[in-house]
Design a protein around this motif. Structure first.
Motif, PDB file in Angstrom:
ATOM      1  N   ILE A   1     -26.249  -8.393  -8.087  1.00  0.00           N
ATOM      2  CA  ILE A   1     -27.043  -7.535  -7.203  1.00  0.00           C
ATOM      3  C   ILE A   1     -28.106  -6.800  -8.021  1.00  0.00           C
ATOM      4  O   ILE A   1     -29.286  -6.733  -7.627  1.00  0.00           O
ATOM      5  N   GLU A   2     -27.714  -6.282  -9.168  1.00  0.00           N
ATOM      6  CA  GLU A   2     -28.664  -5.493  -9.967  1.00  0.00           C
ATOM      7  C   GLU A   2     -29.738  -6.361 -10.618  1.00  0.00           C
ATOM      8  O   GLU A   2     -30.911  -5.989 -10.624  1.00  0.00           O
ATOM      9  N   VAL A   3     -29.368  -7.528 -11.136  1.00  0.00           N
ATOM     10  CA  VAL A   3     -30.403  -8.349 -11.786  1.00  0.00           C
ATOM     11  C   VAL A   3     -31.371  -8.924 -10.767  1.00  0.00           C
ATOM     12  O   VAL A   3     -32.508  -9.256 -11.094  1.00  0.00           O
ATOM     13  N   LYS A   4     -30.951  -9.019  -9.510  1.00  0.00           N
ATOM     14  CA  LYS A   4     -31.875  -9.424  -8.451  1.00  0.00           C
ATOM     15  C   LYS A   4     -32.946  -8.352  -8.223  1.00  0.00           C
ATOM     16  O   LYS A   4     -34.024  -8.631  -7.714  1.00  0.00           O
ATOM     17  N   GLY A   5     -32.631  -7.104  -8.614  1.00  0.00           N
ATOM     18  CA  GLY A   5     -33.605  -6.013  -8.455  1.00  0.00           C
ATOM     19  C   GLY A   5     -33.225  -5.023  -7.369  1.00  0.00           C
ATOM     20  O   GLY A   5     -33.991  -4.107  -7.078  1.00  0.00           O
ATOM     21  N   TYR A   6     -32.050  -5.199  -6.766  1.00  0.00           N
ATOM     22  CA  TYR A   6     -31.595  -4.240  -5.759  1.00  0.00           C
ATOM     23  C   TYR A   6     -30.929  -3.061  -6.463  1.00  0.00           C
ATOM     24  O   TYR A   6     -30.475  -3.170  -7.601  1.00  0.00           O
ATOM     25  N   ARG A   7     -30.849  -1.953  -5.743  1.00  0.00           N
ATOM     26  CA  ARG A   7     -30.252  -0.737  -6.320  1.00  0.00           C
ATOM     27  C   ARG A   7     -28.966  -0.369  -5.603  1.00  0.00           C
ATOM     28  O   ARG A   7     -28.868  -0.488  -4.384  1.00  0.00           O
ATOM     29  N   LEU A   8     -28.004   0.107  -6.385  1.00  0.00           N
ATOM     30  CA  LEU A   8     -26.734   0.564  -5.832  1.00  0.00           C
ATOM     31  C   LEU A   8     -26.900   2.028  -5.421  1.00  0.00           C
ATOM     32  O   LEU A   8     -27.266   2.862  -6.245  1.00  0.00           O
TER      33      LEU A   8
ATOM     34  N   ARG B   1     -27.651 -11.847   2.114  1.00  0.00           N
ATOM     35  CA  ARG B   1     -27.020 -12.964   2.855  1.00  0.00           C
ATOM     36  C   ARG B   1     -27.325 -14.291   2.146  1.00  0.00           C
ATOM     37  O   ARG B   1     -26.477 -15.171   2.064  1.00  0.00           O
ATOM     38  N   THR B   2     -28.543 -14.427   1.626  1.00  0.00           N
ATOM     39  CA  THR B   2     -28.893 -15.645   0.881  1.00  0.00           C
ATOM     40  C   THR B   2     -28.074 -15.738  -0.404  1.00  0.00           C
ATOM     41  O   THR B   2     -27.551 -16.811  -0.736  1.00  0.00           O
ATOM     42  N   MET B   3     -27.961 -14.620  -1.102  1.00  0.00           N
ATOM     43  CA  MET B   3     -27.175 -14.618  -2.351  1.00  0.00           C
ATOM     44  C   MET B   3     -25.701 -14.930  -2.097  1.00  0.00           C
ATOM     45  O   MET B   3     -25.026 -15.523  -2.944  1.00  0.00           O
ATOM     46  N   MET B   4     -25.204 -14.496  -0.931  1.00  0.00           N
ATOM     47  CA  MET B   4     -23.785 -14.623  -0.588  1.00  0.00           C
ATOM     48  C   MET B   4     -23.398 -16.081  -0.314  1.00  0.00           C
ATOM     49  O   MET B   4     -22.325 -16.526  -0.701  1.00  0.00           O
ATOM     50  N   GLY B   5     -24.244 -16.807   0.384  1.00  0.00           N
ATOM     51  CA  GLY B   5     -23.913 -18.179   0.767  1.00  0.00           C
ATOM     52  C   GLY B   5     -23.119 -18.219   2.061  1.00  0.00           C
ATOM     53  O   GLY B   5     -22.712 -17.187   2.592  1.00  0.00           O
ATOM     54  N   GLN B   6     -22.869 -19.426   2.563  1.00  0.00           N
ATOM     55  CA  GLN B   6     -22.232 -19.519   3.883  1.00  0.00           C
ATOM     56  C   GLN B   6     -20.749 -19.152   3.848  1.00  0.00           C
ATOM     57  O   GLN B   6     -20.134 -19.059   2.774  1.00  0.00           O
ATOM     58  N   THR B   7     -20.189 -18.961   5.050  1.00  0.00           N
ATOM     59  CA  THR B   7     -18.851 -18.351   5.190  1.00  0.00           C
ATOM     60  C   THR B   7     -17.768 -19.088   4.416  1.00  0.00           C
ATOM     61  O   THR B   7     -16.953 -18.471   3.738  1.00  0.00           O
ATOM     62  N   ASN B   8     -17.731 -20.409   4.537  1.00  0.00           N
ATOM     63  CA  ASN B   8     -16.678 -21.185   3.879  1.00  0.00           C
ATOM     64  C   ASN B   8     -17.071 -21.447   2.419  1.00  0.00           C
ATOM     65  O   ASN B   8     -18.056 -22.141   2.152  1.00  0.00           O
ATOM     66  N   PRO B   9     -16.306 -20.927   1.464  1.00  0.00           N
ATOM     67  CA  PRO B   9     -16.727 -21.059   0.068  1.00  0.00           C
ATOM     68  C   PRO B   9     -16.774 -22.498  -0.434  1.00  0.00           C
ATOM     69  O   PRO B   9     -17.481 -22.797  -1.398  1.00  0.00           O
ATOM     70  N   THR B  10     -16.039 -23.391   0.235  1.00  0.00           N
ATOM     71  CA  THR B  10     -16.100 -24.799  -0.172  1.00  0.00           C
ATOM     72  C   THR B  10     -17.463 -25.401   0.160  1.00  0.00           C
ATOM     73  O   THR B  10     -17.949 -26.294  -0.546  1.00  0.00           O
ATOM     74  N   LEU B  11     -18.069 -24.892   1.220  1.00  0.00           N
ATOM     75  CA  LEU B  11     -19.359 -25.429   1.665  1.00  0.00           C
ATOM     76  C   LEU B  11     -20.542 -24.610   1.160  1.00  0.00           C
ATOM     77  O   LEU B  11     -21.693 -25.056   1.245  1.00  0.00           O
ATOM     78  N   ALA B  12     -20.271 -23.424   0.636  1.00  0.00           N
ATOM     79  CA  ALA B  12     -21.368 -22.562   0.163  1.00  0.00           C
ATOM     80  C   ALA B  12     -22.032 -23.211  -1.051  1.00  0.00           C
ATOM     81  O   ALA B  12     -21.370 -23.786  -1.921  1.00  0.00           O
TER      82      ALA B  12
END
Ligand code: IDP
Length: 152
Positions: A35-42, A95-106
C-alpha cells in the motif's frame, strides 16, 4: 483531551481489512508495504478481534447468502488489522491491487494472487478486504473508525 484526528473530506479514503488468515500468517507488513510503495497513505490502523455484530453490519449486503455464517466464523476467528487508506482513486486502485475474490483465480501480482491460497473452507479465505465504492467506503470507515469521521 487530545483533538480527534479527522479525515480530510476532500481526499478519497478506503477501508482495508487484513483478514484473520493474513494476520495469522504474518502478512500484515507485506500488505502495508504494498500500500505504501504504491503511494497511498495510512490514516488509521488498528488490530482488533471483530465482533459478530460489527461483522454483520460490515457484510450486511451478504446477509442472505448461504456462506454468510461461515464468513462471520472466518472473520471472527482471530485478530485482523483494519486500515484507513488515503489516496487519489484509492478505492478503485486498491481493488486492482487486491485482485479478484477467489485467490486461485486472482492474477499474479495482486495481493490475493500472490499471497492467497485456496483453503477449500465454507468461506473463501482471501487475505484482504477493500471497499468497493465511495458509498461503501464511507459506511465502512464510519463502522470501523467512528473516531475519525466528522458527525454533523
Ligand atoms: P470481495 O471481498 O472480493 O469484494 P464479496 O463478493 O464482497 O467479495 O464477498 C465478501 C467476502 O465473502 C469475500 O471476500 C469472501 O471472503 C467471501 N465470499 C464471497 N463469495 C463467496 C462464496 O461464494 N463462498 C464463500 N465465501 C464467499
Amino acid at each position: 483531551m487530545p483533538t480527534p484526528e479527522l479525515l480530510d473530506p476532500d481526499k478519497e479514503h478506503t477501508l482495508v481489512l487484513i483478514k484473520p488468515d493474513a494476520y495469522e500468517r504474518g502478512l500484515t507488513g507485506e500488505i502495508l508495504r504494498r500500500i505504501e510503495v504504491k503511494g497511498y497513505r495510512l490514516k488509521g490502523l488498528k488490530v482488533k478481534k471483530a465482533s459478530r455484530e460489527l461483522l454483520t453490519a460490515h457484510y450486511v449486503e451478504h446477509k442472505d447468502q448461504p456462506f454468510f455464517p461461515a464468513l462471520l466464523d472466518y472473520m471472527s476467528s482471530g485478530p485482523l488489522v483494519a486500515v484507513v487508506v488515503e489516496g487519489d482513486r484509492v478505492i478503485e486502485g486498491f481493488r486492482t491491487m487486491m485482485g479478484q475474490t477467489n485467490p486461485t483465480l486472482a492474477a499474479p501480482g495482486t495481493i490475493r494472487g500472490d499471497l492467497g491460497r485456496d483453503w477449500k473452507t465454507p468461506a473463501v479465505q482471501n487475505v484482504v478486504h477493500g471497499s468497493d465504492s465511495p458509498t461503501s467506503a464511507d459506511r465502512e470507515i464510519a463502522l470501523w473508525f467512528p473516531e475519525l469521521v466528522f458527525k454533523d
